[in-house]
Design an enzyme around this catalytic site. Structure first.
Site, PDB file in Angstrom:
ATOM      1  N   GLN A   1       2.687  -5.355  10.241  1.00 35.75           N
ATOM      2  CA  GLN A   1       2.261  -5.693  11.598  1.00 35.75           C
ATOM      3  C   GLN A   1       3.416  -6.144  12.497  1.00 35.75           C
ATOM      4  O   GLN A   1       3.226  -6.276  13.697  1.00 35.75           O
ATOM      5  CB  GLN A   1       1.196  -6.803  11.561  1.00 35.75           C
TER       6      GLN A   1
ATOM      7  N   GLY B   1       1.781   1.753   4.382  1.00 34.59           N
ATOM      8  CA  GLY B   1       1.857   0.344   4.013  1.00 34.59           C
ATOM      9  C   GLY B   1       1.240   0.057   2.651  1.00 34.59           C
ATOM     10  O   GLY B   1       1.774  -0.721   1.860  1.00 34.59           O
ATOM     11  N   THR B   2       0.108   0.684   2.376  1.00 34.54           N
ATOM     12  CA  THR B   2      -0.580   0.430   1.106  1.00 34.54           C
ATOM     13  C   THR B   2       0.303   0.839  -0.072  1.00 34.54           C
ATOM     14  O   THR B   2       0.469   0.074  -1.033  1.00 34.54           O
ATOM     15  CB  THR B   2      -1.920   1.205   1.076  1.00 34.54           C
TER      16      THR B   2
ATOM     17  N   SER C   1       4.827   0.547   7.951  1.00 32.26           N
ATOM     18  CA  SER C   1       3.872   1.656   8.055  1.00 32.26           C
ATOM     19  C   SER C   1       3.917   2.230   9.473  1.00 32.26           C
ATOM     20  O   SER C   1       3.739   1.502  10.447  1.00 32.26           O
ATOM     21  CB  SER C   1       2.470   1.136   7.746  1.00 32.26           C
ATOM     22  N   ALA C   2       4.125   3.559   9.565  1.00 30.44           N
ATOM     23  CA  ALA C   2       4.387   4.192  10.871  1.00 30.44           C
ATOM     24  C   ALA C   2       3.225   4.106  11.860  1.00 30.44           C
ATOM     25  O   ALA C   2       3.452   3.986  13.063  1.00 30.44           O
ATOM     26  CB  ALA C   2       4.760   5.656  10.659  1.00 30.44           C
ATOM     27  N   HIS C   3       1.985   4.165  11.346  1.00 31.99           N
ATOM     28  CA  HIS C   3       0.870   4.261  12.309  1.00 31.99           C
ATOM     29  C   HIS C   3       0.582   2.955  13.033  1.00 31.99           C
ATOM     30  O   HIS C   3      -0.255   2.907  13.930  1.00 31.99           O
ATOM     31  CB  HIS C   3      -0.391   4.836  11.652  1.00 31.99           C
TER      32      HIS C   3
ATOM     33  N   CYS D   1     -10.108  -3.006   7.834  1.00 28.32           N
ATOM     34  CA  CYS D   1     -10.171  -2.657   6.418  1.00 28.32           C
ATOM     35  C   CYS D   1     -11.431  -3.215   5.776  1.00 28.32           C
ATOM     36  O   CYS D   1     -11.856  -2.758   4.736  1.00 28.32           O
ATOM     37  CB  CYS D   1      -8.959  -3.196   5.691  1.00 28.32           C
TER      38      CYS D   1
ATOM     39  N   THR E   1       7.233  15.817  -2.782  1.00 21.09           N
ATOM     40  CA  THR E   1       7.968  16.363  -1.631  1.00 21.09           C
ATOM     41  C   THR E   1       7.806  15.434  -0.434  1.00 21.09           C
ATOM     42  O   THR E   1       6.686  15.043  -0.091  1.00 21.09           O
ATOM     43  CB  THR E   1       7.435  17.775  -1.284  1.00 21.09           C
TER      44      THR E   1
HETATM   45  C1  LIG Z   1      -0.643  -6.304   7.112  1.00 19.16           C
HETATM   46  C2  LIG Z   1      -0.971  -4.936   6.617  1.00 19.16           C
HETATM   47  N1  LIG Z   1      -0.455  -4.517   5.453  1.00 19.16           N
HETATM   48  C3  LIG Z   1      -0.709  -3.292   4.966  1.00 19.16           C
HETATM   49  C4  LIG Z   1      -1.528  -2.411   5.632  1.00 19.16           C
HETATM   50  C5  LIG Z   1      -1.791  -1.048   5.052  1.00 19.16           C
HETATM   51  O1  LIG Z   1      -1.064  -0.056   5.711  1.00 19.16           O
HETATM   52  P1  LIG Z   1      -1.522   1.477   5.650  1.00 19.16           P
HETATM   53  O2  LIG Z   1      -2.727   1.600   6.509  1.00 19.16           O
HETATM   54  O3  LIG Z   1      -0.333   2.225   6.191  1.00 19.16           O
HETATM   55  O4  LIG Z   1      -1.768   1.807   4.234  1.00 19.16           O
HETATM   56  C6  LIG Z   1      -2.110  -2.803   6.850  1.00 19.16           C
HETATM   57  C7  LIG Z   1      -3.046  -1.906   7.578  1.00 19.16           C
HETATM   58  O5  LIG Z   1      -4.054  -2.321   8.078  1.00 19.16           O
HETATM   59  C8  LIG Z   1      -1.805  -4.103   7.355  1.00 19.16           C
HETATM   60  O6  LIG Z   1      -2.321  -4.520   8.516  1.00 19.16           O
END
Ligand SMILES: Cc1ncc(COP(=O)(O)O)c(C=O)c1O
Length: 387
Positions: free
Chosen positions: A183, A73-74, A203-205, A330, A241
């Site tokens: 989310q 996601g980041t 974001s997969a996790h 975070c 890769t």
């Molecule tokens: C709304 C939102 N955006 C972005 C992220 C970042 O994702 P990642 O942990 O895959 O970098 C998060 C993770 O907490 C999130 O909740």
């Protein structure tokens, strides 16, 4: 004490689905080829990438050529914001967002301000909701990009994305709409074409896939400057890769987590209501942060116990094998109050005493039953200790 962990911090990350884990292990062991290699192992990996791309594209109702794989996601958010701003600045240097975005949106925007872009940060209401018309009012002919999250990770507010995108496009049809759907993807229906979304991060996790894997949907025709310099992977937009096992696992997790969505949502609602009623019956002084019902997702409950400290509650619950979060994971290692709770006007005592309880489809009714009886008890003990 319950023998097993009762994991209620699913907005921070989710455990991997057993089938997804199995798939990833098989790929790591057997399909280790580099998708760019010309031999059979390379071709196998390339086919895996291609079918995963197709699967994600189908989930979103977009073309597979519009999906780009990232490290999560980041990276997707950084690529969307910095990549679009830096490539489209000739059309204007105004960017628009809200005060309750994730740091992976707010921090790249801060960097863009240093580079000369102007960013407007809009205030939500007490429930974390943005007003599409207020947003649109701030759009000018120079607004190249608007970034709004679909579901807030701390308080669960669902933004009216389609209304927001429509209001923005009425004011400036050229403005690109980016949505951080980290989310919401797989939990809520998402259709970029119908909702007017041009760029979307996942974001997969967050949906029982592996950590360190994500994707960015970029509508065909939108110009993005790559963040990384290197090989020609992902049509030159994301060098490096590809993480084939992670990507295949993400695609499978997306399919599995989208299945029986209605039933899963109904189950989350039951969990949230059970938790809320136990806590509120025992502690009517507890305060809910963010929306109670319709404007919020059922899998996130943010609640404050003014007078107590979120971190102390978290560790006290940990003693009983219950895992929750303070505000957002975070931020929780920094001793800073949540910017989201501040933006919705929470008072100091509510900021300090907030915990977030977040469910997933892997939680069981027995776990919720246990946690719903234990949490109010732990709060009573802490309160007695404090007085
Ligand atoms: C709304 C939102 N955006 C972005 C992220 C970042 O994702 P990642 O942990 O895959 O970098 C998060 C993770 O907490 C999130 O909740």
């Amino acid at each position: 004490m319950m023998a097993r962990e009762v994991y209620l911090d699913n907005s921070s990350t989710t455990p991997m689905h057993p089938e997804v884990l199995k798939e990833m292990q098989t790929l790591l062991e057997r399909k280790y080829g580099n998708p760019s290699s010309l031999h059979r192992l390379g071709n196998d990996a390339e086919r895996t990438l291609s079918s995963s791309r197709q699967l994600l594209a189908e989930q979103l109702g977009v073309k597979s050529g519009e999906i780009y794989f990232t490290s999560g996601g980041t990276e997707s958010n950084n690529m969307a914001l910095a990549g679009i701003a830096r490539r489209n600045y000739r059309r204007g240097k105004h960017l628009l967002t809200s005060k309750i975005e994730h740091p992976s949106v707010l921090e790249p925007l801060k960097k863009l301000e240093v580079e000369g872009f102007q960013v407007t940060y809009l205030e939500p209401d007490r429930n974390g909701l943005l007003d599409p018309f207020q947003l649109a009012e701030t759009v000018t002919p120079k607004t190249i990009l608007v970034s709004v999250m679909h579901v807030n990770n701390e308080i669960g507010t669902i933004q009216p994305i389609a209304e927001i995108a429509a209001a923005i496009k009425r004011k400036n049809p050229q403005t690109i709409v980016h949505v951080d759907a980290v989310q919401s993807f797989t939990r809520l229906p998402l259709s970029p074409r119908e909702q007017g979304i041009d760029v979307l991060s996942i974001s997969a996790h967050k949906f029982h896939g592996p950590k360190g894997t994500g994707a960015l949907y970029i509508r065909g025709g939108i110009l993005v400057e790559p963040l990384l310099a290197g090989g020609e992977q992902e049509k030159g937009l994301r060098a490096g890769t590809e993480n084939t096992p992670g990507i295949a696992a993400m695609a499978l997790a997306a399919r599995l987590n989208s299945e029986n969505r209605k039933e899963k949502t109904a189950q989350s609602k039951i969990f949230k209501e059970k938790m809320l009623s136990s806590i509120e019956t025992a502690h009517p002084w507890a305060q809910i942060n963010g929306p109670r019902k319709a404007e919020g997702v059922p899998n996130i409950l943010n609640i404050s116990f003014p007078g107590l400290k979120g971190e102390i509650i978290l560790h006290a619950l940990e003693e009983h094998n219950i895992f929750v979060s303070t505000g957002s994971a975070c931020h929780s290692r920094k001793n800073k109050p949540s910017h989201v709770l501040e933006a919705i006007g929470a008072e100091k005592a509510a900021l300090d005493g907030a915990i977030r309880i977040s469910f997933s489809s892997m939680n069981t009714p027995e776990e919720i039953e246990y946690a719903a009886s234990k949490i109010p008890q732990v709060i009573s003990e802490l309160k007695a200790f404090m007085s």
